[in-house]
Design a protein around this motif. Structure first.
Motif, PDB file in Angstrom:
ATOM      1  N   MET A   1     -13.071  -4.434   6.096  1.00  0.00           N
ATOM      2  CA  MET A   1     -12.431  -3.307   5.245  1.00  0.00           C
ATOM      3  C   MET A   1     -13.646  -3.052   4.242  1.00  0.00           C
ATOM      4  N   ASN A   2     -13.847  -1.790   4.101  1.00  0.00           N
ATOM      5  CA  ASN A   2     -14.855  -1.329   3.090  1.00  0.00           C
ATOM      6  C   ASN A   2     -14.174  -1.581   1.514  1.00  0.00           C
ATOM      7  N   VAL A   3     -15.374  -1.936   0.546  1.00  0.00           N
ATOM      8  CA  VAL A   3     -14.816  -1.775  -0.757  1.00  0.00           C
ATOM      9  C   VAL A   3     -14.032  -0.545  -1.545  1.00  0.00           C
ATOM     10  N   SER A   4     -14.518   0.449  -0.687  1.00  0.00           N
ATOM     11  CA  SER A   4     -13.770   1.646  -1.444  1.00  0.00           C
ATOM     12  C   SER A   4     -12.457   1.752  -0.994  1.00  0.00           C
ATOM     13  N   THR A   5     -12.218   1.509   0.137  1.00  0.00           N
ATOM     14  CA  THR A   5     -10.756   1.506   0.695  1.00  0.00           C
ATOM     15  C   THR A   5      -9.952   0.397   0.023  1.00  0.00           C
ATOM     16  N   ALA A   6     -10.285  -0.700  -0.358  1.00  0.00           N
ATOM     17  CA  ALA A   6      -9.756  -1.650  -1.179  1.00  0.00           C
ATOM     18  C   ALA A   6      -9.474  -1.174  -2.705  1.00  0.00           C
ATOM     19  N   ALA A   7     -10.518  -0.248  -3.324  1.00  0.00           N
ATOM     20  CA  ALA A   7     -10.558   0.384  -4.465  1.00  0.00           C
ATOM     21  C   ALA A   7      -9.228   1.327  -4.431  1.00  0.00           C
ATOM     22  N   SER A   8      -9.307   2.094  -3.428  1.00  0.00           N
ATOM     23  CA  SER A   8      -8.303   3.389  -3.196  1.00  0.00           C
ATOM     24  C   SER A   8      -7.020   2.665  -3.249  1.00  0.00           C
ATOM     25  N   LEU A   9      -6.937   1.453  -2.340  1.00  0.00           N
ATOM     26  CA  LEU A   9      -5.491   1.124  -2.334  1.00  0.00           C
ATOM     27  C   LEU A   9      -5.121   0.369  -3.872  1.00  0.00           C
ATOM     28  N   ARG A  10      -5.975  -0.173  -4.148  1.00  0.00           N
ATOM     29  CA  ARG A  10      -5.706  -0.699  -5.913  1.00  0.00           C
ATOM     30  C   ARG A  10      -5.273   0.486  -6.791  1.00  0.00           C
ATOM     31  N   ALA A  11      -5.895   1.504  -6.706  1.00  0.00           N
ATOM     32  CA  ALA A  11      -5.415   2.726  -7.391  1.00  0.00           C
ATOM     33  C   ALA A  11      -3.956   3.038  -7.472  1.00  0.00           C
ATOM     34  N   PHE A  12      -3.045   2.723  -6.356  1.00  0.00           N
ATOM     35  CA  PHE A  12      -1.686   2.985  -6.334  1.00  0.00           C
ATOM     36  C   PHE A  12      -0.696   1.871  -6.138  1.00  0.00           C
ATOM     37  N   LEU A  13      -1.318   0.737  -5.901  1.00  0.00           N
ATOM     38  CA  LEU A  13      -0.472  -0.546  -5.539  1.00  0.00           C
ATOM     39  C   LEU A  13      -0.403  -1.511  -6.687  1.00  0.00           C
ATOM     40  N   PRO A  14       0.523  -1.833  -6.884  1.00  0.00           N
ATOM     41  CA  PRO A  14       1.042  -2.881  -8.177  1.00  0.00           C
ATOM     42  C   PRO A  14      -0.246  -3.891  -8.133  1.00  0.00           C
ATOM     43  N   SER A  15      -0.469  -4.429  -9.183  1.00  0.00           N
ATOM     44  CA  SER A  15      -1.478  -5.665  -9.220  1.00  0.00           C
ATOM     45  C   SER A  15      -1.212  -6.864  -8.472  1.00  0.00           C
ATOM     46  N   THR A  16       0.090  -7.042  -8.270  1.00  0.00           N
ATOM     47  CA  THR A  16       0.591  -8.136  -7.345  1.00  0.00           C
ATOM     48  C   THR A  16       0.288  -8.048  -5.746  1.00  0.00           C
ATOM     49  N   ALA A  17      -0.041  -6.850  -5.478  1.00  0.00           N
ATOM     50  CA  ALA A  17      -0.279  -6.440  -3.987  1.00  0.00           C
ATOM     51  C   ALA A  17      -1.579  -7.026  -3.719  1.00  0.00           C
ATOM     52  N   SER A  18      -1.919  -7.251  -2.275  1.00  0.00           N
ATOM     53  CA  SER A  18      -3.347  -7.765  -2.145  1.00  0.00           C
ATOM     54  C   SER A  18      -3.800  -6.609  -1.143  1.00  0.00           C
ATOM     55  N   VAL A  19      -5.089  -6.397  -1.485  1.00  0.00           N
ATOM     56  CA  VAL A  19      -5.767  -5.197  -1.011  1.00  0.00           C
ATOM     57  C   VAL A  19      -6.895  -5.792  -0.250  1.00  0.00           C
ATOM     58  N   ARG A  20      -6.947  -7.038   0.031  1.00  0.00           N
ATOM     59  CA  ARG A  20      -7.913  -7.501   1.012  1.00  0.00           C
ATOM     60  C   ARG A  20      -7.306  -7.787   2.474  1.00  0.00           C
ATOM     61  N   ASN A  21      -7.871  -8.401   3.262  1.00  0.00           N
ATOM     62  CA  ASN A  21      -7.406  -8.787   4.678  1.00  0.00           C
ATOM     63  C   ASN A  21      -6.898  -9.979   4.726  1.00  0.00           C
ATOM     64  N   PRO A  22      -5.520  -9.944   4.923  1.00  0.00           N
ATOM     65  CA  PRO A  22      -4.700  -8.825   5.172  1.00  0.00           C
ATOM     66  C   PRO A  22      -3.962  -8.053   3.816  1.00  0.00           C
ATOM     67  N   VAL A  23      -4.039  -6.795   4.024  1.00  0.00           N
ATOM     68  CA  VAL A  23      -3.351  -5.753   3.010  1.00  0.00           C
ATOM     69  C   VAL A  23      -1.710  -6.415   2.771  1.00  0.00           C
ATOM     70  N   ASP A  24      -1.307  -6.633   1.724  1.00  0.00           N
ATOM     71  CA  ASP A  24       0.005  -6.975   1.464  1.00  0.00           C
ATOM     72  C   ASP A  24       0.767  -6.015   0.265  1.00  0.00           C
ATOM     73  N   LEU A  25       1.405  -5.191   0.701  1.00  0.00           N
ATOM     74  CA  LEU A  25       2.136  -4.338  -0.071  1.00  0.00           C
ATOM     75  C   LEU A  25       3.262  -4.874  -1.014  1.00  0.00           C
ATOM     76  N   ILE A  26       3.603  -5.775  -0.629  1.00  0.00           N
ATOM     77  CA  ILE A  26       4.759  -6.628  -1.288  1.00  0.00           C
ATOM     78  C   ILE A  26       6.066  -5.960  -1.022  1.00  0.00           C
ATOM     79  N   ALA A  27       7.194  -6.735  -1.193  1.00  0.00           N
ATOM     80  CA  ALA A  27       8.588  -6.248  -0.904  1.00  0.00           C
ATOM     81  C   ALA A  27       8.932  -4.881  -1.589  1.00  0.00           C
ATOM     82  N   SER A  28       8.300  -4.689  -2.685  1.00  0.00           N
ATOM     83  CA  SER A  28       9.158  -3.194  -3.346  1.00  0.00           C
ATOM     84  C   SER A  28       8.325  -2.067  -3.121  1.00  0.00           C
TER      85      SER A  28
END
Length: 71
Positions: free
Chosen positions: A1-28
Motif C-alpha cells: 500500500m502506498n504511503v499516500s493511502t496510509a496518510a489518507s486513512l490516518r486523516a479520518f481514522l482514530p489513532s488506535t486504528a492500523s493504517v498498515r497492512n492489514p488495515v484495522d478500522l477497530i470496532a468503533s
C-alpha cells in the motif's frame, strides 16, 4: 500500500486504528469509515485485492455497514 493511502486513512481514522497492512478500522468504525477505507485502499495501484472482515459489535447497525462496504 502506498504511503499516500496510509496518510489518507490516518486523516479520518482514530489513532488506535492500523493504517498498515492489514488495515484495522477497530470496532468503533462507522459505516462511513468502512466506505471511505475500502474506496481508498481499493483505488491504490499497489493493492492487488481488498478483503473485508467485519465482526459486528453489539451496538452497531450491521445493515448500514454492509451497505457501505458494498458501495
Amino acid at each position: 500500500m502506498n504511503v499516500s493511502t496510509a496518510a489518507s486513512l490516518r486523516a479520518f481514522l482514530p489513532s488506535t486504528a492500523s493504517v498498515r497492512n492489514p488495515v484495522d478500522l477497530i470496532a468503533s468504525a462507522s459505516p462511513e469509515a468502512f466506505e471511505r477505507a475500502v474506496a481508498l485502499v481499493g483505488a491504490d495501484p499497489a493493492v492487488d485485492s481488498v478483503v473485508v472482515i467485519y465482526v459486528p459489535p453489539l451496538a452497531i447497525n450491521t445493515d448500514e455497514v454492509a451497505e457501505a462496504i458494498a458501495r
